[in-house]
Design an enzyme around this catalytic site. Structure first.
Site, PDB file in Angstrom:
ATOM      1  N   ASP A 193       0.804  -1.310  -0.053  1.00 26.94           N
ATOM      2  CA  ASP A 193      -0.130  -0.099   0.200  1.00 26.94           C
ATOM      3  C   ASP A 193       0.872   1.227  -0.045  1.00 26.94           C
ATOM      4  O   ASP A 193       0.513   2.129  -0.854  1.00 26.94           O
ATOM      5  CB  ASP A 193      -0.886   0.050   1.264  1.00 26.94           C
ATOM      6  CG  ASP A 193      -2.035   0.982   1.173  1.00 26.94           C
ATOM      7  OD1 ASP A 193      -2.420   1.456   0.029  1.00 26.94           O
ATOM      8  OD2 ASP A 193      -2.456   1.522   2.128  1.00 26.94           O
ATOM      9  N   ASP A 355      -8.959  -1.062   3.454  1.00 29.32           N
ATOM     10  CA  ASP A 355      -8.516  -0.621   4.716  1.00 29.32           C
ATOM     11  C   ASP A 355      -9.322  -1.082   6.144  1.00 29.32           C
ATOM     12  O   ASP A 355      -9.103  -1.399   6.991  1.00 29.32           O
ATOM     13  CB  ASP A 355      -8.362   1.026   4.980  1.00 29.32           C
ATOM     14  CG  ASP A 355      -7.413   1.341   3.719  1.00 29.32           C
ATOM     15  OD1 ASP A 355      -6.425   0.693   3.589  1.00 29.32           O
ATOM     16  OD2 ASP A 355      -7.781   2.483   3.331  1.00 29.32           O
TER      17      ASP A 355
END
Length: 434
Positions: A193, A355
């Site tokens: 990420d 997330d």
């Protein structure tokens, strides 16, 4: 005050709007794990996250670590390939295909994985539900959720609720992964990420830049908090209108009708919040009043226009006062532009569904141990998310939400499990702490 201070003051509701659904998602995943997880009957599922290696309790530590690393590398490579493919399709304006693909993915999750979770809950709690009722309810839940996740016309609360439900279902499935694979996978995804969002040529960075250049919404599963920047901006607009009205209205009784009209317009602005319509209404009122001023000029025959018998010439400032007013107006406009820039940059905070999922996977894995680690991991994740949002307010561009929260969550998990939990249990059993 520096611009950063005003920005940080303006995002309190936005932070709460993002942290609340994240907390709800983690809480419900912990409840699911506590309700359905049984170490004696727990089975390992085969997913894209463990294609290479299936962990076994009889394997050695080195075998588990090596196999988990292989699983994480393969999973990250698959995600990177899929993301680059999405970037390529979006670059060539295949937006409809992406929308249909995303809806199909949501339909698959709600129908298969969501149905499995619902069946497990019904069996665990022995709910008296027949097959027909379950199928009808599950069908409606799936169809409405599929239509809501990418719709722009439905209620925002319904869309947000289904996004949280989607994250809960996927996170509940990921908690069935083996322990070593889970921890190594979380670390690998946090690193990916970071690279994908910030590195030049990163797939997520390219995707966000393409969407920004086209001024379009990404056809992806993204949770968006209700924008609150309009409230602040309307407040700025209201103060400037107050100055405008104060400079035009007279003090005598002849201006009462003009005051009533403007007050009605301002009340409509406060009630409706419509910038275009209210602005046009105010302009119409001002134009009507200016025509009345011209009529007064023609009737009286004087060079100075009158409003309710008060001459505007008497209200004009001297040259020095005009210079002071210009300086004050310049600083006021600068402050207003800074507030508007901050509000525009932070309008509608967005958080990817991944997330939600991996935050919840972390606390779900902690829930398989004890509640103390759950509390520690939750606080660590929320603290990391708060730090990320503060950095977002300062940097004003897309940032990865996983690295800080996942790093703090894993650190606090092992510190709590290896250090704090033995200390607390030892002091409690020896009656040194109650």
């Amino acid at each position: 005050m520096e611009p950063g201070g005003s920005i940080l003051e303006s995002i309190g509701q936005e932070i709460i709007g993002v942290m609340s659904p994240v907390s709800i998602c983690m809480f419900l995943v912990v409840l699911l794990v506590y309700s359905l997880y049984n170490p004696a009957t727990a089975t390992t599922i085969r997913t894209a996250a463990n294609l290479v290696y299936m962990e076994s309790p009889t394997d050695s530590t080195s075998q588990k670590l090596e196999g988990s690393l292989l699983n994480a590398v393969v999973f990250v490579i698959l995600i990177a390939l899929v993301t680059f493919l999405l970037v390529l399709l979006y670059y060539y304006n295949c937006t409809k295909f992406l929308v249909y693909y995303t809806r199909f993915a949501a339909f698959a999750v709600f129908s298969s994985m969501g149905g499995s979770v619902l069946l497990s809950l019904i069996q665990h709690f022995n709910f008296p539900v027949d097959v027909v009722t379950f199928c009808v309810l599950h069908f409606n839940f799936t169809i409405v959720g599929t239509l809501c996740v990418l719709s722009s016309g439905g209620p925002i609360v319904l869309k947000q609720s289904y996004m949280v439900a989607l994250g809960i279902i996927v996170a509940a499935w990921f908690t069935k992964l083996p322990e070593w694979t889970t921890w190594v996978l979380l670390v690998a995804l946090a690193i990916y990420d970071l690279v994908a969002v910030l590195a030049p040529g990163g797939p997520l960075k390219m995707l966000v830049e393409l969407a920004s250049s086209r001024d379009e919404e990404l056809p992806a599963l993204i949770y968006e908090a209700r924008p609150t920047a309009d409230m602040g901006r309307s407040g700025i607009r209201g103060s400037s209108l107050g100055l405008l009205v104060g400079g035009v209205m007279g003090d005598n009784s002849g201006s009462n009708s003009f005051e009533i009209e403007l007050q009605a317009v301002l009340r409509n602005e406060d009630n409706n919040g419509n910038e275009n319509g209210d602005g046009e209404s105010i302009i119409n009122v001002l134009e009507n009043e200016s025509s009345e001023i011209e009529v007064v000029e023609d009737d009286v025959g004087e060079s100075s226009p009158l409003i309710g018998g008060t001459s505007l010439v008497e209200r004009l400032p001297s040259p020095s006062e005009r210079r002071n007013n210009d300086n004050a107006n310049g600083s006021s406009r600068e402050n207003e532009s800074q507030r508007e820039d901050g509000a525009e940059g932070l309008r509608g905070l967005k958080l990817g569904l991944g997330d939600f999922i991996f935050y919840s996977v972390l606390v779900g894995r902690a829930a398989m141990y004890d509640l103390m680690t759950v509390y520690a991991c939750y606080l660590a994740i929320i603290s990391g998310l708060g730090c990320t949002l503060i950095l977002l307010a300062v940097c004003r561009h897309a940032l990865p939400a996983l690295p800080i929260s996942i790093a703090l969550g894993i650190l606090f998990y092992f510190l709590t499990r290896l250090l704090m939990e033995p200390f607390v249990v030892g002091t409690s059993t020896s009656l040194a702490m109650f």
